[in-house]
Motif scaffolding. Structure first.
Motif, PDB file in Angstrom:
ATOM      1  N   LEU A 193       0.827  -1.203   0.000  1.00 11.17           N
ATOM      2  CA  LEU A 193       0.000   0.000   0.000  1.00 11.17           C
ATOM      3  C   LEU A 193       0.862   1.253   0.000  1.00 11.17           C
ATOM      4  O   LEU A 193       1.961   1.270   0.572  1.00 11.17           O
ATOM      5  N   PRO A 194       0.388   2.341  -0.608  1.00  7.62           N
ATOM      6  CA  PRO A 194       1.168   3.588  -0.655  1.00  7.62           C
ATOM      7  C   PRO A 194       1.260   4.249   0.713  1.00  7.62           C
ATOM      8  O   PRO A 194       0.324   4.162   1.523  1.00  7.62           O
ATOM      9  N   ARG A 204      -6.052   7.245  -0.575  1.00  5.61           N
ATOM     10  CA  ARG A 204      -5.326   5.981  -0.685  1.00  5.61           C
ATOM     11  C   ARG A 204      -6.295   4.797  -0.565  1.00  5.61           C
ATOM     12  O   ARG A 204      -7.380   4.923   0.013  1.00  5.61           O
ATOM     13  N   ALA A 233       0.137   7.564  -3.686  1.00  5.96           N
ATOM     14  CA  ALA A 233      -0.947   6.860  -4.380  1.00  5.96           C
ATOM     15  C   ALA A 233      -1.210   7.468  -5.754  1.00  5.96           C
ATOM     16  O   ALA A 233      -1.434   6.757  -6.742  1.00  5.96           O
ATOM     17  N   TYR A 240      -6.063   5.141  -6.740  1.00  4.28           N
ATOM     18  CA  TYR A 240      -6.648   6.077  -5.778  1.00  4.28           C
ATOM     19  C   TYR A 240      -8.030   6.463  -6.272  1.00  4.28           C
ATOM     20  O   TYR A 240      -8.374   6.273  -7.442  1.00  4.28           O
ATOM     21  N   THR A 259       1.669   7.617   1.317  1.00  2.00           N
ATOM     22  CA  THR A 259       0.980   8.903   1.406  1.00  2.00           C
ATOM     23  C   THR A 259      -0.027   9.026   0.265  1.00  2.00           C
ATOM     24  O   THR A 259      -0.011   8.249  -0.699  1.00  2.00           O
ATOM     25  N   GLY A 260      -0.872  10.022   0.366  1.00  2.00           N
ATOM     26  CA  GLY A 260      -1.820  10.275  -0.713  1.00  2.00           C
ATOM     27  C   GLY A 260      -1.121  10.600  -2.018  1.00  2.00           C
ATOM     28  O   GLY A 260      -1.537  10.159  -3.093  1.00  2.00           O
TER      29      GLY A 260
END
Length: 440
Positions: A240-241, A426, A247, A396, A243-244
């Motif tokens: 998973l990323p 995210r 993403a 996203y 930070t936003g």
């Protein structure tokens, strides 16, 4: 100009077996309902030339293992024109299809309504339209094959009214036949290829591929299922990323898997529909039906571009068709957003998006969504299934892009990255919000 196939040659081209239906047709007085001088003699000459007693043959057929009602026009019989007896046969064919739960395949070659029967002939189009609607409401698919020529009312009912429209190469196709169109009209506009380019037909299919293509379509369209389509597994990143903004960059990466790869992996076989039936196509929206783990799934997949109005309308057509046939739908979301240029506005992008929202909302068949890249605003959300949306780790979903969100909030460009985080876009954020589930 392609060679014109007789009705029986067209039938032999696609059918493994064929049994002609018998039906009672109306009786006219001498020279038909208008007492048209010489009409009986014209019919007799047409019968002697073609070996047929009317302009259409109707029967049951087996096409690559699937039973269907088959309608084939004989252009050599008064130009394949529709008259009262033609309407009788067509109505009987549709009734048989509904009674026996069979799809309808029409091999069309017609110049339109029969002049010698006047308005009696023209009103047969209403009969055909009524039978087509009843068959559609019964949840039975209709596939048209446009031969040379397909013009007039035959095109405007049996042809353009079908769920799937295939055409032979070079066939003349258009509402206006060659003798009634303007003298300066571009003949290239009245071809099968032009109709596909304009979104009015799905594909041009060579004669040697027609039987197999029809067989694939019929197998896929006659396999309803009540089970939702399982979402594909992720083909890109699995972590998973952080930070936003991470993403966003993952979703925009040129190396990220796109819709074509997902479809190739998910389906063992698939066929495509094309066009919105309103004059447009969008290569950025892939729609059709495919086989997944032995059952049919319909798909509408964005390819990472800004979706055009024609793309949304094609997706809505796909979802409505799948719903009528009881086939589950898979949507793949990947767009920075709907096209927002002036041309898109002129073509009704807002109304087109509304069509997709409505089609998803009204669907009785289960819809599954996987976000595989960018989920940009309402142009992405329109394809998303409420309560059954999944997201990959390299995707996203946002109310709007972080750049545009910052602009709306009058923030400087250096705050774009922070804005991305505040939007909670995210995959894990979306799961926390109850919007989607992460597909790992």
């Amino acid at each position: 100009m392609p060679e014109r196939l007789s009705a029986r040659r067209a039938i032999a081209l696609v059918a493994d077996e064929f049994a002609e239906l018998t039906c009672t047709t109306r009786e006219f007085g001498p020279d038909g309902p208008l007492s048209w001088p010489g009409y009986d003699a014209s019919r007799a000459r047409a019968a002697a030339r073609t070996g047929e007693d009317e302009s259409v043959l109707c029967g049951t057929a087996r096409i690559e293992g699937t039973d269907a009602v088959l309608i084939a026009f004989e252009f050599g019989f008064l130009g394949g024109s529709l008259g009262g007896r033609t309407g009788d046969r067509l109505e009987a064919a549709y009734l048989h299809a509904r009674e026996h739960r069979l799809p309808v395949v029409s091999l069309i070659a017609t110049g339109g309504s029969r002049m010698q029967e006047g308005m009696v002939a023209l009103t047969q189009l209403q009969r055909v339209a009524r039978q087509s609607v009843l068959t559609r409401e019964a949840g039975l698919p209709q596939v048209a094959v446009l031969r040379d020529p397909t013009t007039g009312g035959g095109w405007a009912t049996l042809g353009a009214g079908a769920d799937v429209i295939l055409a032979l190469p070079g066939a003349q196709v258009g509402f206006a036949g060659s003798r009634v169109r303007p003298a300066d009209a571009d003949p290239a506009a009245y071809t099968a290829e032009a109709q596909v380019a304009a979104g009015a037909a799905d594909a041009v299919v060579p004669e040697e591929e027609l039987r197999a293509t029809l067989g694939r379509w019929l197998r896929l369209l006659t396999a309803p299922s009540a089970e939702p389509a399982p979402p594909p597994g992720p083909l890109g990143a699995t972590d998973l990323p952080a930070t936003g903004w991470d993403a966003v960059w993952r979703a925009r990466s040129p190396q990220r898997p796109r819709a074509q790869r997902y479809l190739d992996t998910y389906f063992t076989d698939r066929v495509a529909i094309s066009g919105d039936r309103c004059g447009g196509t969008d290569d950025g929206m892939l729609c059709g039906f495919g086989a997944h783990q032995g059952r049919t799934v319909a798909y509408a997949a964005q390819t990472g571009t800004a979706t055009r109005p024609a793309g949304y309308r094609t997706a809505a057509r796909l979802i409505r068709l799948a719903d009528r046939l009881g086939i589950p739908v898979l949507t793949l979301v990947d767009t920075p957003g709907a096209a927002n240029d002036a041309e898109a506005e002129r073509l009704g992008v807002g109304a087109a998006i509304a069509e997709v929202f409505g089609a998803v909302a009204a669907a009785r068949t289960p819809v599954t969504t996987l976000v595989i890249g960018e989920g940009g605003s309402g142009g992405a959300l329109a394809l998303a299934a409420p309560g059954n949306t999944w997201v990959t780790p390299d995707s996203y979903f946002s109310v709007i892009s972080p750049e545009l969100a910052a602009a709306i909030l009058k923030r400087p460009s250096e705050e774009v990255e922070a804005t991305a985080g505040q939007l909670h876009i995210r995959p894990q954020d979306l799961e926390d919000l109850g919007i989607a589930r992460t597909r790992k």
